[in-house]
Design a protein around this motif. Structure first.
Motif, PDB file in Angstrom:
ATOM      1  N   VAL A   7       0.882  -1.164   0.000  1.00  0.00           N
ATOM      2  CA  VAL A   7       0.000   0.000   0.000  1.00  0.00           C
ATOM      3  C   VAL A   7       0.913   1.205   0.000  1.00  0.00           C
ATOM      4  N   GLY A   8       0.715   2.086  -0.976  1.00  0.00           N
ATOM      5  CA  GLY A   8       1.609   3.228  -1.068  1.00  0.00           C
ATOM      6  C   GLY A   8       1.079   4.321  -1.965  1.00  0.00           C
ATOM      7  N   THR A   9       1.981   5.225  -2.318  1.00  0.00           N
ATOM      8  CA  THR A   9       1.654   6.406  -3.108  1.00  0.00           C
ATOM      9  C   THR A   9       2.376   6.346  -4.444  1.00  0.00           C
ATOM     10  N   ILE A  10       1.636   6.622  -5.522  1.00  0.00           N
ATOM     11  CA  ILE A  10       2.233   6.615  -6.856  1.00  0.00           C
ATOM     12  C   ILE A  10       3.200   7.787  -6.980  1.00  0.00           C
ATOM     13  N   GLY A  11       4.422   7.495  -7.453  1.00  0.00           N
ATOM     14  CA  GLY A  11       5.481   8.497  -7.509  1.00  0.00           C
ATOM     15  C   GLY A  11       5.421   9.423  -8.701  1.00  0.00           C
ATOM     16  N   LYS A  12       4.949   8.947  -9.837  1.00  0.00           N
ATOM     17  CA  LYS A  12       4.770   9.788 -11.026  1.00  0.00           C
ATOM     18  C   LYS A  12       3.649   9.167 -11.847  1.00  0.00           C
ATOM     19  N   ASP A  13       3.084   9.944 -12.755  1.00  0.00           N
ATOM     20  CA  ASP A  13       1.987   9.425 -13.557  1.00  0.00           C
ATOM     21  C   ASP A  13       2.418   8.141 -14.274  1.00  0.00           C
ATOM     22  N   LYS A  62       0.036  10.797 -10.198  1.00  0.00           N
ATOM     23  CA  LYS A  62       1.039  10.991  -9.157  1.00  0.00           C
ATOM     24  C   LYS A  62       0.353  11.414  -7.861  1.00  0.00           C
ATOM     25  N   GLY A  63       0.738  10.772  -6.756  1.00  0.00           N
ATOM     26  CA  GLY A  63       0.198  11.124  -5.454  1.00  0.00           C
ATOM     27  C   GLY A  63      -0.991  10.302  -5.016  1.00  0.00           C
ATOM     28  N   ILE A  97      -7.231   3.541  -3.721  1.00  0.00           N
ATOM     29  CA  ILE A  97      -7.681   3.877  -2.372  1.00  0.00           C
ATOM     30  C   ILE A  97      -8.171   5.322  -2.306  1.00  0.00           C
ATOM     31  N   SER A  98      -7.333   6.276  -2.699  1.00  0.00           N
ATOM     32  CA  SER A  98      -7.761   7.676  -2.656  1.00  0.00           C
ATOM     33  C   SER A  98      -6.947   8.530  -3.616  1.00  0.00           C
ATOM     34  N   LYS A  99      -7.588   9.592  -4.060  1.00  0.00           N
ATOM     35  CA  LYS A  99      -6.960  10.543  -4.975  1.00  0.00           C
ATOM     36  C   LYS A  99      -6.097  11.520  -4.177  1.00  0.00           C
ATOM     37  N   TYR A 100      -4.993  11.925  -4.771  1.00  0.00           N
ATOM     38  CA  TYR A 100      -4.136  12.931  -4.150  1.00  0.00           C
ATOM     39  C   TYR A 100      -4.835  14.280  -4.209  1.00  0.00           C
ATOM     40  N   VAL A 101      -4.923  14.943  -3.080  1.00  0.00           N
ATOM     41  CA  VAL A 101      -5.479  16.292  -3.003  1.00  0.00           C
ATOM     42  C   VAL A 101      -4.363  17.200  -2.504  1.00  0.00           C
ATOM     43  N   PRO A 102      -3.905  18.129  -3.361  1.00  0.00           N
ATOM     44  CA  PRO A 102      -2.798  19.000  -2.942  1.00  0.00           C
ATOM     45  C   PRO A 102      -3.195  19.870  -1.740  1.00  0.00           C
ATOM     46  N   LYS A 103      -2.257  20.025  -0.845  1.00  0.00           N
ATOM     47  CA  LYS A 103      -2.444  20.942   0.273  1.00  0.00           C
ATOM     48  C   LYS A 103      -2.146  22.346  -0.211  1.00  0.00           C
TER      49      LYS A 103
END
Length: 110
Positions: A7-13, A62-63, A97-103
């Protein structure tokens, strides 16, 4: 049995390519984090998905946070006369799991 769950975060598209007339491949990197005594360690995994999975993986960005199940593969090749080994995760199951939402701080100039 050769099985890995991450389980992790995609690093680039993810990059989708066609191979011949009947195969598709999608390459992407996945970052996983571990915590020990308050210290975070990030490990990067090179992942590859084939054929019908490329349609799902290719829509990620990404993200995005995802879960994958797959097999560990070791590719051996020679570069400049030196034998090299690359480790890849061959994805067999992919779950978004979830979409990256920029802070707000992501858009701030440094």
């Amino acid at each position: 049995m050769n099985q890995i769950n991450l389980v992790g975060t995609i690093g680039k598209d993810p990059e989708v390519r066609e191979i011949g007339s009947d195969k598709k491949v999608c390459n992407f990197t996945l970052a996983t984090n571990e915590y020990f005594k308050g210290e975070q360690t990030t490990t990067w995994h090179n992942c590859v998905a084939w054929n019908s999975l490329t349609d799902v993986v290719g829509k990620s960005k990404k993200g995005d946070k995802v879960a994958i199940t797959g097999k560990v593969r070791y590719d051996t090749y020679e570069k400049d006369g030196v034998k090299q080994t690359a480790t890849k995760i061959e994805v067999q199951h992919y779950e978004y799991i979830s979409k990256y939402v920029p802070k707000e701080s992501d858009n701030m100039p440094y």
